[in-house]
Design a protein around this motif. Sequence first.
Motif, mmCIF file in Angstrom:
data_model
loop_
_atom_site.group_PDB
_atom_site.id
_atom_site.type_symbol
_atom_site.label_atom_id
_atom_site.label_comp_id
_atom_site.label_asym_id
_atom_site.label_seq_id
_atom_site.Cartn_x
_atom_site.Cartn_y
_atom_site.Cartn_z
ATOM 1 N N ILE A 100 0.842 -1.198 0.000
ATOM 2 C CA ILE A 100 0.000 0.000 0.000
ATOM 3 C C ILE A 100 0.875 1.246 0.000
ATOM 4 O O ILE A 100 1.798 1.383 0.813
ATOM 5 C CB ILE A 100 -0.939 0.006 1.220
ATOM 6 N N ALA A 101 0.576 2.174 -0.907
ATOM 7 C CA ALA A 101 1.275 3.454 -0.982
ATOM 8 C C ALA A 101 0.744 4.397 0.097
ATOM 9 O O ALA A 101 -0.320 4.158 0.688
ATOM 10 C CB ALA A 101 1.073 4.069 -2.370
ATOM 11 N N PRO A 102 1.459 5.495 0.391
ATOM 12 C CA PRO A 102 0.992 6.425 1.427
ATOM 13 C C PRO A 102 -0.418 6.953 1.198
ATOM 14 O O PRO A 102 -1.143 7.232 2.151
ATOM 15 C CB PRO A 102 2.035 7.555 1.362
ATOM 16 N N GLY A 103 -0.844 7.069 -0.067
ATOM 17 C CA GLY A 103 -2.182 7.580 -0.339
ATOM 18 C C GLY A 103 -3.283 6.552 -0.192
ATOM 19 O O GLY A 103 -4.459 6.898 -0.292
ATOM 20 N N GLY A 104 -2.938 5.264 0.013
ATOM 21 C CA GLY A 104 -3.947 4.236 0.217
ATOM 22 C C GLY A 104 -4.138 3.292 -0.941
ATOM 23 O O GLY A 104 -4.747 2.230 -0.785
ATOM 24 N N ASP A 105 -3.652 3.638 -2.139
ATOM 25 C CA ASP A 105 -3.750 2.717 -3.274
ATOM 26 C C ASP A 105 -2.728 1.593 -3.108
ATOM 27 O O ASP A 105 -1.644 1.807 -2.559
ATOM 28 C CB ASP A 105 -3.497 3.450 -4.591
ATOM 29 N N GLY A 106 -3.068 0.416 -3.601
ATOM 30 C CA GLY A 106 -2.157 -0.707 -3.409
ATOM 31 C C GLY A 106 -2.180 -1.696 -4.542
ATOM 32 O O GLY A 106 -3.022 -1.635 -5.452
ATOM 33 N N LEU A 107 -1.238 -2.639 -4.488
ATOM 34 C CA LEU A 107 -1.125 -3.741 -5.431
ATOM 35 C C LEU A 107 -0.972 -5.028 -4.639
ATOM 36 O O LEU A 107 -0.352 -5.040 -3.573
ATOM 37 C CB LEU A 107 0.105 -3.576 -6.324
ATOM 38 N N VAL A 208 0.493 -3.944 3.945
ATOM 39 C CA VAL A 208 1.860 -3.569 4.316
ATOM 40 C C VAL A 208 2.171 -2.201 3.724
ATOM 41 O O VAL A 208 1.954 -1.963 2.534
ATOM 42 C CB VAL A 208 2.877 -4.612 3.802
ATOM 43 N N THR A 209 2.684 -1.311 4.568
ATOM 44 C CA THR A 209 3.065 0.030 4.115
ATOM 45 C C THR A 209 4.538 0.312 4.345
ATOM 46 O O THR A 209 4.994 1.416 4.104
ATOM 47 C CB THR A 209 2.252 1.096 4.864
ATOM 48 N N ARG A 210 5.314 -0.650 4.781
ATOM 49 C CA ARG A 210 6.703 -0.424 5.180
ATOM 50 C C ARG A 210 7.611 -0.123 3.989
ATOM 51 O O ARG A 210 7.271 -0.357 2.837
ATOM 52 C CB ARG A 210 7.260 -1.630 5.946
#
Length: 326
Positions: A100-107, A208-210
């Motif tokens: 997940i990227a800082p803005g909330g979008d993810g893959l 995961v945002t790490r």
Amino acid sequence: MSAAPTTSRPPTSSRPGTLSGAFHGLALHRGTLGADPRTAWQLDVFGHDPSFPALMAGRGLDSAVLARGPHHHWGPMADRWGDPLRAPAAMQLPAEYEWIAPGGDGLLLHHLPAHYSAGWPSDRAPDAEAAAEQLLALYELLRTCAATRNVLIPMGTDFSWPHRWGLDVQHAWNRRYCWPRMEHSGPRAHFDAVRAEFAARGERPLPVTREMGPGPVPAGLWVRAPEPAVTVAPGERGRVRALIGANGVRTALRGRTHAVSPYGTWGLIGPAARPLHVPADGVAEVEFELRPPLDTPPGEYWMLVKAVCQGRIAYGPAIAPAFRPA
């Protein structure tokens, strides 16, 4: 679709370069080949920008495969290339999770614990039976860190030919065993199977945002561009400048620097390579000349500067040469 090169190191991180790679890569796959790529490949990349999931999701991708970070350059199963693989006990995360990227979008991400050519050594087996034994041993290691029952084993490497025993192993394996089944497929089938199993279990992938870089910034080169854009008219001359230095290096470095640009634009830059001397604890400035001929179509292009010094390599951020009408 490959979206490399990129890196999480601040001196060389380039979101414009990442977006440019995605734009041209997707134009080739969707516009020219008529394909529908859904997965970004980050196989030989030494760091991963935290915004990468959002950038790729914005281009219509829904998954990614990466190697190197977030554990080590060679992953958690080996310290050096060619070492025997060990169990992935150092894995802090499952092989599949939601990045997940800082803005909330993810893959939906698959991290390659045994690196991007994990299954390729079995190509050198003397026969299909021996190759099957090697792949089974690799499967037993990789299944311990898989988020579901689905295990991804990459079967190629750099500039590789089709695996000699791949199909023979698959056919013999599936005749012999009911489970696990072996299938040759692209990443989409793997991610579809992972999603389906999560849905059947009523679960979602671990969010995961790490930081996904492989570790602290090592001593080495950095490249910066004082001017992110340069405008010049066809028939005139312009200059692209780059500053090159080194972290933690107490001696002068000698090497070469290159102007990197897409195919078909090399002739606009000259010369495209030149000697480089970085003084000890200092910074070198290099210049490349833009010389678009009179018939150059107006528009915006891209380039970057690459520095190579005594075993060290660094890429600068994307620079946008713009050619205005004469």
